[in-house]
Design a protein around this motif. Structure first.
Motif, PDB file in Angstrom:
ATOM      1  N   PRO A 228       0.560  -1.262  -0.023  1.00  0.00           N
ATOM      2  CA  PRO A 228       0.241   0.657   0.271  1.00  0.00           C
ATOM      3  C   PRO A 228       0.637   1.203   0.237  1.00  0.00           C
ATOM      4  CG  PRO A 228      -0.670  -1.736   1.127  1.00  0.00           C
ATOM      5  CD  PRO A 228       0.509  -2.298   1.013  1.00  0.00           C
ATOM      6  N   HIS A 229       2.495   1.833  -0.005  1.00  0.00           N
ATOM      7  CA  HIS A 229       3.276   2.652   0.502  1.00  0.00           C
ATOM      8  C   HIS A 229       3.422   3.090  -1.347  1.00  0.00           C
ATOM      9  CE1 HIS A 229       6.102   5.043   2.042  1.00  0.00           C
ATOM     10  NE2 HIS A 229       7.319   4.137   1.416  1.00  0.00           N
ATOM     11  N   VAL A 230       3.679   1.981  -1.690  1.00  0.00           N
ATOM     12  CA  VAL A 230       4.250   2.310  -3.251  1.00  0.00           C
ATOM     13  C   VAL A 230       2.904   3.072  -3.729  1.00  0.00           C
ATOM     14  CG1 VAL A 230       4.351   1.135  -5.010  1.00  0.00           C
ATOM     15  CG2 VAL A 230       5.709   0.163  -3.179  1.00  0.00           C
ATOM     16  N   TRP A 231       1.931   2.326  -3.300  1.00  0.00           N
ATOM     17  CA  TRP A 231      -0.276   2.768  -3.921  1.00  0.00           C
ATOM     18  C   TRP A 231      -0.631   4.513  -3.478  1.00  0.00           C
ATOM     19  CZ3 TRP A 231      -3.021   1.334  -7.664  1.00  0.00           C
ATOM     20  CH2 TRP A 231      -2.820   0.208  -8.739  1.00  0.00           C
ATOM     21  N   ILE A 232       0.550   4.772  -2.311  1.00  0.00           N
ATOM     22  CA  ILE A 232      -0.173   6.297  -1.485  1.00  0.00           C
ATOM     23  C   ILE A 232       1.413   7.110  -2.477  1.00  0.00           C
ATOM     24  CG2 ILE A 232       0.517   7.169   0.842  1.00  0.00           C
ATOM     25  CD1 ILE A 232      -0.708   4.842   2.023  1.00  0.00           C
ATOM     26  N   GLN A 233       2.500   6.366  -2.422  1.00  0.00           N
ATOM     27  CA  GLN A 233       3.986   7.062  -3.137  1.00  0.00           C
ATOM     28  C   GLN A 233       3.334   7.458  -3.906  1.00  0.00           C
ATOM     29  OE1 GLN A 233       7.092   8.507  -1.565  1.00  0.00           O
ATOM     30  NE2 GLN A 233       6.079   7.521   0.090  1.00  0.00           N
ATOM     31  N   ALA A 234       2.546   6.858  -4.969  1.00  0.00           N
ATOM     32  CA  ALA A 234       2.178   6.831  -6.676  1.00  0.00           C
ATOM     33  C   ALA A 234       1.284   8.426  -6.337  1.00  0.00           C
ATOM     34  CB  ALA A 234       1.599   6.053  -6.970  1.00  0.00           C
ATOM     35  N   TYR A 235       0.575   8.194  -5.646  1.00  0.00           N
ATOM     36  CA  TYR A 235      -0.810   9.429  -5.670  1.00  0.00           C
ATOM     37  C   TYR A 235       0.324  10.362  -4.773  1.00  0.00           C
ATOM     38  CZ  TYR A 235      -5.003   6.530  -6.403  1.00  0.00           C
ATOM     39  OH  TYR A 235      -5.992   5.684  -7.031  1.00  0.00           O
ATOM     40  N   ALA A 236       0.854  10.460  -4.179  1.00  0.00           N
ATOM     41  CA  ALA A 236       1.916  11.815  -3.992  1.00  0.00           C
ATOM     42  C   ALA A 236       2.086  12.657  -4.599  1.00  0.00           C
ATOM     43  CB  ALA A 236       2.563  11.693  -2.518  1.00  0.00           C
ATOM     44  N   GLN A 237       3.071  11.673  -5.308  1.00  0.00           N
ATOM     45  CA  GLN A 237       4.147  12.019  -6.237  1.00  0.00           C
ATOM     46  C   GLN A 237       2.923  12.321  -7.649  1.00  0.00           C
ATOM     47  OE1 GLN A 237       7.094  12.622  -7.314  1.00  0.00           O
ATOM     48  NE2 GLN A 237       6.896  13.137  -8.913  1.00  0.00           N
ATOM     49  N   PHE A 443     -14.675   9.486  -8.126  1.00  0.00           N
ATOM     50  CA  PHE A 443     -13.315   9.604  -7.811  1.00  0.00           C
ATOM     51  C   PHE A 443     -12.841  10.888  -6.359  1.00  0.00           C
ATOM     52  CE2 PHE A 443     -12.910   6.445 -10.960  1.00  0.00           C
ATOM     53  CZ  PHE A 443     -11.878   5.841 -10.103  1.00  0.00           C
ATOM     54  N   ALA A 444     -13.782  12.037  -7.495  1.00  0.00           N
ATOM     55  CA  ALA A 444     -13.578  13.481  -6.582  1.00  0.00           C
ATOM     56  C   ALA A 444     -13.606  13.420  -5.557  1.00  0.00           C
ATOM     57  CB  ALA A 444     -13.425  15.170  -7.698  1.00  0.00           C
ATOM     58  N   GLY A 445     -15.594  12.739  -5.328  1.00  0.00           N
ATOM     59  CA  GLY A 445     -16.199  12.230  -3.588  1.00  0.00           C
ATOM     60  C   GLY A 445     -15.506  11.645  -3.180  1.00  0.00           C
ATOM     61  N   TYR A 446     -15.059  10.786  -3.808  1.00  0.00           N
ATOM     62  CA  TYR A 446     -15.112   9.384  -2.879  1.00  0.00           C
ATOM     63  C   TYR A 446     -13.854   8.809  -2.425  1.00  0.00           C
ATOM     64  CZ  TYR A 446     -20.547  10.624  -2.521  1.00  0.00           C
ATOM     65  OH  TYR A 446     -21.046  11.878  -3.182  1.00  0.00           O
ATOM     66  N   ILE A 447     -13.822   7.956  -4.024  1.00  0.00           N
ATOM     67  CA  ILE A 447     -12.038   7.430  -3.938  1.00  0.00           C
ATOM     68  C   ILE A 447     -10.870   7.987  -2.867  1.00  0.00           C
ATOM     69  CG2 ILE A 447     -11.163   5.579  -4.845  1.00  0.00           C
ATOM     70  CD1 ILE A 447     -13.537   4.410  -6.239  1.00  0.00           C
ATOM     71  N   THR A 448     -10.841   9.219  -4.098  1.00  0.00           N
ATOM     72  CA  THR A 448      -9.343   9.234  -4.007  1.00  0.00           C
ATOM     73  C   THR A 448      -9.313  10.435  -2.602  1.00  0.00           C
ATOM     74  OG1 THR A 448      -9.695   9.638  -6.310  1.00  0.00           O
ATOM     75  CG2 THR A 448      -8.225  10.616  -5.004  1.00  0.00           C
ATOM     76  N   PRO A 449     -10.387  11.076  -1.875  1.00  0.00           N
ATOM     77  CA  PRO A 449     -10.354  11.902  -1.282  1.00  0.00           C
ATOM     78  C   PRO A 449      -9.570  10.582   0.486  1.00  0.00           C
ATOM     79  CG  PRO A 449     -12.112  12.274  -1.812  1.00  0.00           C
ATOM     80  CD  PRO A 449     -11.616  11.374  -2.828  1.00  0.00           C
ATOM     81  N   LEU A 450     -10.769   9.247   0.391  1.00  0.00           N
ATOM     82  CA  LEU A 450     -10.125   8.419   1.353  1.00  0.00           C
ATOM     83  C   LEU A 450      -7.668   7.934   1.307  1.00  0.00           C
ATOM     84  CD1 LEU A 450     -13.196   5.731   0.701  1.00  0.00           C
ATOM     85  CD2 LEU A 450     -12.795   7.422   2.427  1.00  0.00           C
ATOM     86  N   VAL A 451      -7.823   8.023   0.143  1.00  0.00           N
ATOM     87  CA  VAL A 451      -6.620   7.686  -0.406  1.00  0.00           C
ATOM     88  C   VAL A 451      -5.618   8.830   0.871  1.00  0.00           C
ATOM     89  CG1 VAL A 451      -4.502   7.527  -2.288  1.00  0.00           C
ATOM     90  CG2 VAL A 451      -6.806   6.515  -2.482  1.00  0.00           C
ATOM     91  N   LEU A 452      -6.345  10.245   0.154  1.00  0.00           N
ATOM     92  CA  LEU A 452      -5.588  11.719   0.358  1.00  0.00           C
ATOM     93  C   LEU A 452      -5.698  11.549   1.609  1.00  0.00           C
ATOM     94  CD1 LEU A 452      -6.702  13.775  -2.394  1.00  0.00           C
ATOM     95  CD2 LEU A 452      -4.843  12.878  -1.535  1.00  0.00           C
ATOM     96  N   ALA A 453      -7.072  11.343   2.783  1.00  0.00           N
ATOM     97  CA  ALA A 453      -6.817  10.537   3.941  1.00  0.00           C
ATOM     98  C   ALA A 453      -6.208  10.321   4.733  1.00  0.00           C
ATOM     99  CB  ALA A 453      -8.156  10.649   4.445  1.00  0.00           C
ATOM    100  N   ALA A 454      -5.854   8.815   4.272  1.00  0.00           N
ATOM    101  CA  ALA A 454      -4.756   8.042   4.603  1.00  0.00           C
ATOM    102  C   ALA A 454      -3.589   8.515   4.879  1.00  0.00           C
ATOM    103  CB  ALA A 454      -4.718   6.660   4.031  1.00  0.00           C
ATOM    104  N   MET A 455      -2.730   9.330   4.036  1.00  0.00           N
ATOM    105  CA  MET A 455      -1.608   9.930   3.673  1.00  0.00           C
ATOM    106  C   MET A 455      -1.192  10.619   4.421  1.00  0.00           C
ATOM    107  SD  MET A 455      -1.064  10.384  -0.635  1.00  0.00           S
ATOM    108  CE  MET A 455      -0.466  11.902  -0.685  1.00  0.00           C
ATOM    109  N   LEU A 456      -2.156  11.366   4.413  1.00  0.00           N
ATOM    110  CA  LEU A 456      -2.611  12.463   5.934  1.00  0.00           C
ATOM    111  C   LEU A 456      -2.243  12.295   7.541  1.00  0.00           C
ATOM    112  CD1 LEU A 456      -2.702  15.785   6.622  1.00  0.00           C
ATOM    113  CD2 LEU A 456      -4.927  15.313   6.667  1.00  0.00           C
TER     114      LEU A 456
END
Lengths: 526, 38
Positions: A228-237, A443-456
């Protein structure tokens, strides 16, 4: 423009052509991170396999939030604080928080641009001699060790004067306006950057050992896809690289004419940014392959493959080894300068536009005022012997907590509190050649914010538990958490100050569509 | 280059640069008058 209270709206500045807007948006997105962050992140997170989460993130976060920002900017047509106020009067502080993040970033981003200016000259004489690392941290920066970081006021002249020149340059560009300054500069600088960078990459891939570097970069480590860390890094990049959700793209889109073509333009900007990143990966790892071969080590054993160390220590080492290295070095640092300056002006525009609109001052006065204040802070804080330490800490906290926090707050407030997502969706569809599907809203309202919240959350837990780097606790508290707290307090304070322009006298474009929130209000009033 | 690395290089170039080419073609095929009116 009048400076009297409640001054009327002056005619809003406007991009003069679609290509001008595209080049400015691409110029903002392509920055230092494309050159020195992406190659290292991709290599350490699965090599070739990283490209899969990266492309998924490009489509589900990059394009999605680029259009989210553009929809806000194009629909509510103002600086970030004005736009969030128009979404809901209680949200103005979020706009100022984004302005504050941009202000914090410009004060140190300009310093790196100034370093690049100096290194363009240094590379012609290979001024670093046999010890680029010692030259960079010692002779050039006069850097204090991170464990000994403390407050100091000793300005380093070799950094200060090019920094002043950078500030004079960007202030003049801002004062010339959106069409006369930003658009015109990007029309010259961005093609120049691409040509120079391609020239550098062509030289890099023809170096002996380049193939080993490319093998290291592109060989996939498939097991990384399960991490999962790799996926978070991809979203962060993707997120940091595309300059989304902290005011820049909102501000840029506010200068589009009414009949813009948002979605197709968004795909061009997002893919252009990633194309440049991929080119940077090829160039950087070809160069590292050459360096590894000259040192008789494997590419994986080469140190300093990302960040300022890659650019100002590792690359100078290669430049010293290479026949004709002076030209290669000049192209590399000129590319850094061009990538940096086109991003710097976009950050500065966020601050300048907000100050102009809030206080009812002219573009010229606003640009000069912001340039003087930010430039002075930039010189006093970051051209000192403690500059790199402060830059490192502020950059980490502002990016990983400030920008990601701003993104999560934006989605929560705009999509769930103000319930404006259907309206923004409709706005994009009506201002694109073809309507965009429901996938955007999902994606804008539901899926991607969860990834961003996890990153944070993961980043905050890590920083609280382990601190950051080797810095003393008080140092990260003051310059990391302290910077964020200062931005937050200033944002709330500025949102209380009265506007000197008629910010609330605004009607968005009629979509022939009633937002959910307004339907609910009507229902309640019956 | 190793076949696997070469395959990933080609895959990346096709998807990213190809994606850019498709996006540019799409923008040119679906022009919208760029109006100065406000």
């Amino acid at each position: 423009m009048s400076s009297s209270t409640n001054a009327a709206h002056p005619p809003r500045e406007q991009w003069q052509s679609q290509i001008g807007f595209i080049l400015a948006a691409v110029g903002s997105a392509i920055g230092l991170g494309n050159i020195w962050r992406f190659p290292g992140v991709a290599y350490t997170n699965g090599g070739g396999a990283f490209l899969i989460p990266y492309l998924v993130a490009l489509l589900t976060a990059g394009v999605v939030y680029l259009l989210f920002d553009w929809a806000l900017g194009h629909r509510f047509r103002g600086s970030a604080p004005a736009i969030f106020r128009r979404v809901n009067p209680r949200f103005e502080a979020l706009g100022w928080f984004q302005v504050g993040l941009c202000f914090a970033i410009i004060t140190y981003y300009a310093v790196i641009v100034a370093w690049s200016v100096r290194y363009m000259g240094y590379s012609l004489t290979r001024a670093w001699g046999d010890d680029p690392a010692g030259f960079f941290t010692g002779d050039f920066l006069h850097l204090l060790s991170s464990s000994d970081a403390h407050l100091t006021g000793d300005v380093v002249g070799a950094i200060a004067w090019p920094l002043v020149l950078v500030w004079v340059f960007v202030t003049v560009i801002m004062a010339l306006g959106v069409a006369g300054g930003l658009e015109r500069m990007n029309k010259v600088f961005l093609p120049l950057l691409v040509v120079m960078f391609i020239g550098m990459v062509v030289r890099a891939v023809t170096l002996p050992g380049a193939v080993a570097g490319l093998n290291s970069f592109f060989t996939p480590k498939w097991s990384a896809l399960a991490d999962p860390h790799v996926w978070i890094q991809a979203y962060a990049q993707i997120f940091f690289s595309l300059s989304v959700m902290f005011g820049i793209m909102i501000t840029y889109a506010s200068y589009l004419p009414r009949r813009a073509n948002l979605a197709p333009t968004g795909f061009v900007v997002a893919f252009a940014n990633s194309s440049f990143e991929l080119l940077a990966g090829i160039g950087v790892f070809s160069t590292l392959g050459y360096m590894a071969q000259r040192q008789g080590v494997g590419v994986g054993e080469v140190e300093g493959i990302s960040g300022p160390i890659l650019s100002f220590v590792t690359f100078p080492q290669v430049i010293s080894m290479m026949p004709g290295g002076q030209v290669f070095g000049f192209l590399f640092f000129a590319s850094l300068f061009l990538a940096g300056i086109t991003s710097l002006v976009s950050l500065l525009q966020v601050v300048s536009a907000a100050v102009q609109e809030k206080f009812g001052i002219s573009r010229r006065v606003g640009s000069i005022a912001v340039g003087i204040v930010a430039g002075t802070m930039s010189v006093l804080l970051y051209s000192t012997s403690n500059g790199l330490n402060m830059l490192d800490v502020v950059d980490n906290f502002v990016n990983n907590i400030g920008i990601v926090g701003s993104a999560v707050a934006t989605v929560v407030l705009v999509a769930f509190v103000a319930r404006r997502l259907p309206e923004l969706h409709e706005h994009i569809s009506q201002h694109s050649a073809k309507p965009i599907g429901a996938w955007w809203r999902i994606f804008a309202g539901y899926i991607t914010p969860l990834v961003l919240a996890a990153m944070l959350v993961l980043t905050m837990i890590d920083l609280v538990r382990n601190g950051y780097g080797d810095y003393p606790g008080w140092f990260t508290t003051v310059f990391g958490w302290g910077s964020l707290a200062l931005i937050l307090v200033a944002s709330i304070g500025l949102s209380i100050v009265p506007w000197r322009t008629r910010v609330d006298h605004f009607e968005p474009i009629d979509l022939g569509f009633t937002p959910d929130a307004e339907l609910d209000d009507l229902e309640a009033s019956r | 280059m190793t076949p696997l690395a070469l395959a990933m290089l080609v895959f990346s170039l096709v998807l990213v640069w190809g994606g850019l080419a498709v996006a540019i073609i799409n923008l040119r095929k679906n022009p919208m008058p760029y109006s100065d009116e406000l």
